[in-house]
Design a protein around this motif. Structure first.
Motif, PDB file in Angstrom:
ATOM      1  N   ALA A  63       0.855  -1.189   0.000  1.00 46.61           N
ATOM      2  CA  ALA A  63       0.000   0.000   0.000  1.00 46.61           C
ATOM      3  C   ALA A  63       0.893   1.241   0.000  1.00 46.61           C
ATOM      4  N   PRO A  64       0.738   2.088  -0.965  1.00 46.66           N
ATOM      5  CA  PRO A  64       1.676   3.200  -1.093  1.00 46.66           C
ATOM      6  C   PRO A  64       1.481   4.240  -0.003  1.00 46.66           C
ATOM      7  N   ALA A  65       2.565   4.855   0.322  1.00 47.11           N
ATOM      8  CA  ALA A  65       2.556   5.892   1.344  1.00 47.11           C
ATOM      9  C   ALA A  65       1.754   7.097   0.887  1.00 47.11           C
ATOM     10  N   SER A  66       1.419   7.122  -0.386  1.00 48.23           N
ATOM     11  CA  SER A  66       0.742   8.288  -0.938  1.00 48.23           C
ATOM     12  C   SER A  66      -0.768   8.242  -0.720  1.00 48.23           C
ATOM     13  N   ALA A  67      -1.254   7.199  -0.044  1.00 53.64           N
ATOM     14  CA  ALA A  67      -2.702   7.037   0.104  1.00 53.64           C
ATOM     15  C   ALA A  67      -3.335   8.282   0.730  1.00 53.64           C
ATOM     16  N   ALA A  68      -2.577   8.949   1.566  1.00 56.58           N
ATOM     17  CA  ALA A  68      -3.125  10.111   2.263  1.00 56.58           C
ATOM     18  C   ALA A  68      -3.112  11.362   1.395  1.00 56.58           C
ATOM     19  N   LEU A  69      -2.457  11.288   0.214  1.00 57.86           N
ATOM     20  CA  LEU A  69      -2.329  12.481  -0.631  1.00 57.86           C
ATOM     21  C   LEU A  69      -3.643  12.758  -1.366  1.00 57.86           C
ATOM     22  N   PRO A  70      -3.799  13.985  -1.846  1.00 56.51           N
ATOM     23  CA  PRO A  70      -5.061  14.331  -2.499  1.00 56.51           C
ATOM     24  C   PRO A  70      -5.256  13.524  -3.790  1.00 56.51           C
ATOM     25  N   PRO A  71      -6.499  13.123  -4.108  1.00 57.52           N
ATOM     26  CA  PRO A  71      -6.762  12.409  -5.370  1.00 57.52           C
ATOM     27  C   PRO A  71      -6.513  13.342  -6.551  1.00 57.52           C
ATOM     28  N   THR A  72      -6.159  12.740  -7.670  1.00 62.62           N
ATOM     29  CA  THR A  72      -5.831  13.567  -8.839  1.00 62.62           C
ATOM     30  C   THR A  72      -7.028  13.769  -9.761  1.00 62.62           C
ATOM     31  N   GLY A  73      -8.059  12.957  -9.581  1.00 62.26           N
ATOM     32  CA  GLY A  73      -9.286  13.189 -10.343  1.00 62.26           C
ATOM     33  C   GLY A  73      -9.227  12.754 -11.800  1.00 62.26           C
ATOM     34  N   ILE A  74      -8.303  11.844 -12.128  1.00 55.66           N
ATOM     35  CA  ILE A  74      -8.240  11.348 -13.512  1.00 55.66           C
ATOM     36  C   ILE A  74      -9.382  10.369 -13.736  1.00 55.66           C
ATOM     37  N   THR A  75     -10.138  10.562 -14.827  1.00 59.13           N
ATOM     38  CA  THR A  75     -11.365   9.783 -15.022  1.00 59.13           C
ATOM     39  C   THR A  75     -11.255   8.683 -16.068  1.00 59.13           C
ATOM     40  N   HIS A  76     -10.619   8.987 -17.193  1.00 61.22           N
ATOM     41  CA  HIS A  76     -10.557   7.993 -18.272  1.00 61.22           C
ATOM     42  C   HIS A  76      -9.431   8.347 -19.238  1.00 61.22           C
ATOM     43  N   TYR A 114      10.464  11.714 -30.107  1.00 61.77           N
ATOM     44  CA  TYR A 114       9.019  11.848 -29.907  1.00 61.77           C
ATOM     45  C   TYR A 114       8.456  10.534 -29.378  1.00 61.77           C
ATOM     46  N   PRO A 115       8.567  10.283 -28.083  1.00 65.75           N
ATOM     47  CA  PRO A 115       8.050   9.014 -27.561  1.00 65.75           C
ATOM     48  C   PRO A 115       6.516   8.992 -27.624  1.00 65.75           C
ATOM     49  N   ASN A 116       5.946   7.793 -27.490  1.00 66.42           N
ATOM     50  CA  ASN A 116       4.494   7.647 -27.420  1.00 66.42           C
ATOM     51  C   ASN A 116       3.968   8.352 -26.180  1.00 66.42           C
ATOM     52  N   HIS A 117       2.712   8.734 -26.200  1.00 65.47           N
ATOM     53  CA  HIS A 117       2.150   9.242 -24.960  1.00 65.47           C
ATOM     54  C   HIS A 117       0.689   8.880 -24.772  1.00 65.47           C
ATOM     55  N   VAL A 118       0.303   8.826 -23.489  1.00 60.25           N
ATOM     56  CA  VAL A 118      -1.059   8.482 -23.086  1.00 60.25           C
ATOM     57  C   VAL A 118      -1.670   9.737 -22.479  1.00 60.25           C
ATOM     58  N   ALA A 119      -2.821  10.155 -23.025  1.00 61.69           N
ATOM     59  CA  ALA A 119      -3.484  11.349 -22.507  1.00 61.69           C
ATOM     60  C   ALA A 119      -4.647  10.929 -21.623  1.00 61.69           C
ATOM     61  N   LEU A 120      -4.651  11.429 -20.383  1.00 66.25           N
ATOM     62  CA  LEU A 120      -5.667  11.069 -19.397  1.00 66.25           C
ATOM     63  C   LEU A 120      -6.560  12.277 -19.154  1.00 66.25           C
ATOM     64  N   HIS A 121      -7.839  12.016 -18.943  1.00 67.43           N
ATOM     65  CA  HIS A 121      -8.779  13.123 -18.801  1.00 67.43           C
ATOM     66  C   HIS A 121      -9.082  13.433 -17.343  1.00 67.43           C
ATOM     67  N   THR A 122      -9.300  14.730 -17.081  1.00 71.59           N
ATOM     68  CA  THR A 122      -9.802  15.159 -15.776  1.00 71.59           C
ATOM     69  C   THR A 122     -10.887  16.194 -16.029  1.00 71.59           C
TER      70      THR A 122
END
Lengths: 624, 624
Positions: A429-442, A512-520
């Motif tokens: 379980a990451p130590a970051s659990a207490a950090l604010p959520p980032t709100g990434i949806t899809h 120019y590496p590949n990239h993944v775009a995440l939505h918020t």
């Protein structure tokens, strides 16, 4: 219908070409004269080689500059034809392509042409062969297919028919209604090529930029449907002159070509013809001739992204910063699932390789078996995959850019492959659990870098395998050259794929590496959370915000907010687009985007800023 | 005149571009907006960097989509302009390029444009800057320079003038007479680009295919002469959008650009203007502004060919088979001279390298010192060279393809460098002395393979350094892709150089090595002698002679002779061309040719046969 391809489409010696054409599953080929002239194989050896490979020789081509000439030239031309007919007999080829005269025609008027074509037809009949007459789009006196057909009709000789070539007909914007008036048995041959829309002289366009069907801009399904409807029963044959294909691997080009014909037949079968103005031919529509394809429905979007983590823990750190949490370990593989709302990322430690990269994309389809059957029909090979008996059926194929593409289904609300993963190790379980959520949806979109020599093939691959459509194309100015980009989407935008073709230089794909775009839904909040989690985002030059302020009257508050968070901004008539970029992790990086309204692009106006900023970081990194 | 270049012409970060531009010897530059927007350098840092490099910032560009708009849009556009004027003040730039409206113009008619351009000029004056208005060739309402000038004249404001861009003017085929009617002080800026003749939509042509002056097809000397004649005293500035230059080495591109301007100034100085129809401007012709170049006269042809022999004795064997005899040893170097009639080949064992190759070409000029001074003025560096006091002055420079180019003079009948060679070692008299002479008389042409990314630069280099002219260009179909070829010649054809650009693939230059074509007056006799001397010639497929027989009615005797000797044949209206090829020796091979009549080509129709035959030999060699 029977499939064929002109030897001029692909590279290599004649022997290599024939093997590649046979391996790709074609039934026959058009023998391009220069391929024979330059070959050490004798005509008899070509015949036996073809027979061994199960290939028919469907056409001898091209015969040029025949009609509309003086009587002296006619005598030379008939002598030349007789030599070629003798050669065709040695090769066992029954049809010769005759192109309308470009270079030597001096006598205009149909009467001369009819007379001289009649003489050629008579000579052909004597030699047991026939002539397929084709109007080149830049022919001197004959440059349209309806003109060519009118001459053939008037000659009225059994050894003379027409060849209909989609390039010459569609590049001139000819009315297609005349096709229905040609009796099928007078259509001796059908040549197919697609092309990008270009405002270039038609000769250069034809000689350098033809594409296989589905890689360009024309409605070839309609074209083929009309020809079949007219009663044509010969092969559908590809004749594509393309500078890139000419120098590519002949096996790759031939498979790409075969795939394009399979898709085209399927589309032609589904094409609905408009009621023809005049139907002279008695032939009924003959969709039975055309072979269909299993359908694919990928509108449910990305199912997962699979990463090769490379050496070190950079990928885990990046995923944690992005707000992902470990959700389970694969039951048999050394792979871990990280999730956040609808985004699933599989970190597969079984994939060897030092650099982190996007190794595979999972697409959710309604029927995996049908999607796989379609891929196989499209000449893709299913990837070998270890499967335990209780493991989900997850079929995969290899895209031209090296990305693995997997199909998966949904089991109720969850992806059907989710059961392969056991629970996460609580100790992890990451130590970051207490950090604010980032709100990434899809997943908003995935951008894949394409090697330049396989870019057209890639467009056809993703289109045909996943049933995507090309939404737009544009050039992006990078510091090291122009990046050509084409976007493929599903109708509901559940999948957006951007295929980026890098400049022609060694190692350019590394830039120019590949990239993944995440939505918020709230990029400012997401950026704040990302920074709180320790993520470093791509720095944007101050000059960008000065220019943005000058260009768009957004108000000083908005500019201040964007500047403070180093967010890039774009606007079209339909909405706004805000985006930021993470720093690269090996061979990929992430973009976080927020779309408002019906904005449908990718912030292309900002691409030069992003590319320059990434280069600046690289340079700094190298000098650090 | 002062020289300038737009930053958009070359690749790299803004910092790299400025350094490369300064290193190439430009006086200033046009700052392309996107280069600033994407840069981490603040405007003040750009100013100080430019000052350090001794560069003036001559233009801020481009400002777009301004005039012909509704009043709402006008207000936004003036706001945008004011932001940019403030930025120009920070940068210390006094002139902004305004392109005629392409995208947002909705109100046609000159009255609106005059009104709105007037408003912009007033605002510019308030801010201490001025506007150079340029008609883009695809502008919506304003697309010709005379229209733009007419609007500027009617606005009649000191802060508004025109920018004359050769691309936009020449691509539309505009009448150039109007230039003489524009007062020089109203020509605020002059942008120069060359271009190949293409029948492509003008926007794509402009954005992707512009070339530096001398690399394309336009008469820019006339264009510049007209502008100078009109009284323009600003910089001559290059604005070239080219996909290849965008990704090249910025230092190489900048030097190539600078070279093109030097040649152009020289040519413009020599250009004779037609008597202008109307001269409004009071300015006299001002050739004094234009700098000339030392002349070169290379009409005496090839002086020598220098070979790197590589390991082994393959070169000696090949030269002996070709009928050359050793003529002398260099007095200080480990180099040997082989001669035959007018052909001199230097085999230089001091050149390290495993593969035999053509290392250098010697050209006979009337004045070595003047030719060298010209090369230096054209931004070439003289190669360092050991010189003994008694050694001939032989200046050399490096061509873009890596070939060394030397100038030499004639001393009476003999080349002046001949004295560097002592007598041949009689012990080395070849056993072949008794063999029949081959009858080779002189060098017909040399074909040099060009790396694709430096091909345009190479055309400019050979043209300008040697004073050659481009005679023709064509595409040759090789098995591994198209080979673009351009031929450069002297008026009397004493020098013929064929520059061949290979397809864009790694290692492609290995497939098409350089070659030297030697002339004979009787190829059949020469081939017979070559074979008697043990030479192996490139085998030609039998299919070629069947096709030749069909194409040209040469008579069976001629066909039999050509076939027996494996001689390739070409014919045009002016004469015949017969040729054969030797097998490659490392990185080069020889062609033996016979020209009859005034045949002026290179047997291009046979190139695919030659290329395929060479590939077949290679494959056989690899499988042997």
């Amino acid at each position: 219908m029977r499939s064929s391809i002109a030897t001029v489409c692909i590279s290599g010696s004649l022997g290599d070409k024939l093997t590649a054409i046979a391996d790709a599953g074609f039934d026959g080929y058009e023998l391009f004269e220069l391929d024979l002239v330059t070959s050490r194989l004798s005509p008899e050896e070509v015949v036996s080689r073809s027979a061994d490979l199960g290939l028919s020789i469907d056409l001898y081509q091209p015969f040029r500059d025949f009609e509309g000439v003086t009587s002296d030239t006619l005598a030379l031309n008939l002598r030349r034809a007789e030599h070629k007919f003798a050669l065709m007999n040695r090769l066992g080829i029954d049809t010769m392509l005759l192109c309308s005269n470009v270079g030597t025609a001096t006598l205009p008027g149909d009467a001369v042409a009819i007379d001289q074509l009649g003489a050629l037809a008579a000579l052909a009949e004597t030699n047991g062969v026939r002539i397929a007459y084709e109007a080149l789009a830049w022919g001197k006196f004959v440059s349209t297919y309806d003109h060519a057909w009118d001459l053939v009709k008037q000659v009225d000789h059994p050894a003379l028919g027409v060849c209909l070539d989609s390039f010459h007909i569609l590049s001139r914007g000819s009315d297609l209604e005349t096709i229905a008036t040609i009796p099928g048995e007078k259509i001796f041959f059908c040549q197919l090529a697609d092309a990008p829309l270009m405002n270039l002289d038609v000769l250069s366009w034809s000689r350098h930029y033809r594409l296989f069907p589905g890689e360009g801009s024309w409605d070839l399904a309609d074209f083929v449907a009309r020809i079949v409807h007219a009663g044509y029963q010969g092969p559908l044959s590809l004749e594509v002159f393309n500078d890139v294909f000419r120098q590519g691997d002949p096996w790759v080009t031939a498979r790409d070509a075969r795939r394009s014909l399979v898709v085209l037949e399927d589309a032609a079968r589904a094409a609905r013809l408009p009621a023809p103005a005049v139907v002279v031919s008695g032939a009924a529509p003959a969709p039975a001739l055309l072979t269909g394809l299993p359908a694919v429905d990928a509108s449910r979007g990305f199912s997962f992204i699979e990463l090769q983590p490379g050496a070190g823990t950079a990928v885990d750190v990046a995923l944690t910063q992005l707000g992902f949490t470990p959700r389970g370990r694969h039951q048999r593989k050394n792979a871990e699932l990280w999730s956040q709302n609808e985004v699933h990322v599989i970190v597969n430690h079984d994939l060897a390789g030092v650099q982190p990269r996007v190794a595979a994309l999972g697409f959710e389809v309604t029927d995996v078996q049908r999607a796989s059957a379609r891929a196989v029909a499209l000449r893709s090979h299913l990837l070998p995959r270890d499967r335990a008996t209780d493991e989900d059926v997850l079929d995969g194929i290899l895209a031209p850019d090296g990305t693995e593409v997997y199909f998966s289904e949904r089991d109720g609300e969850a992806p059907s492959w989710l059961g392969e993963f056991g629970p996460a190790d609580p100790a992890e379980a990451p130590a970051s659990a207490a950090l604010p959520p980032t709100g990434i949806t899809h997943v908003d979109h995935v951008a894949l870098v394409q090697p330049w020599q396989r870019a057209d093939e890639a467009v056809l691959f993703y289109q045909s395998i996943l049933g995507l459509v090309v939404s737009d194309g544009l050039d992006l100015a990078g510091e090291a050259g122009l990046v050509r980009s084409r976007s493929l989407v599903t109708a509901d935008r559940g999948i957006r794929l951007a295929l980026n073709v890098t400049p022609l230089q060694p190692g350019a794909t590394d830039v120019y590496p590949n990239h993944v775009a995440l939505h918020t839904d709230d990029l400012v909040a997401t950026v704040t959370a990302l920074r709180a989690r320790g993520a470093r985002l791509l720095p944007i030059p101050q000059n960008y915000y000065d220019d943005l302020d000058a260009r768009l009257d957004l108000g000083s508050e908005v500019i201040t907010t964007l500047r403070a968070h180093e967010i890039l901004f774009d606007r079209d008539e339909r909405g706004d687009f805000l985006h930021v970029y993470t720093m690269p992790v090996g061979q990929f990086f992430c973009e976080i985007v927020q779309r408002t309204g019906d904005y449908d692009g990718y912030g292309a106006a900002n691409a030069p800023v992003r590319l320059a900023a990434q280069r600046a970081e690289e340079r700094q990194h190298h000098t650090d």
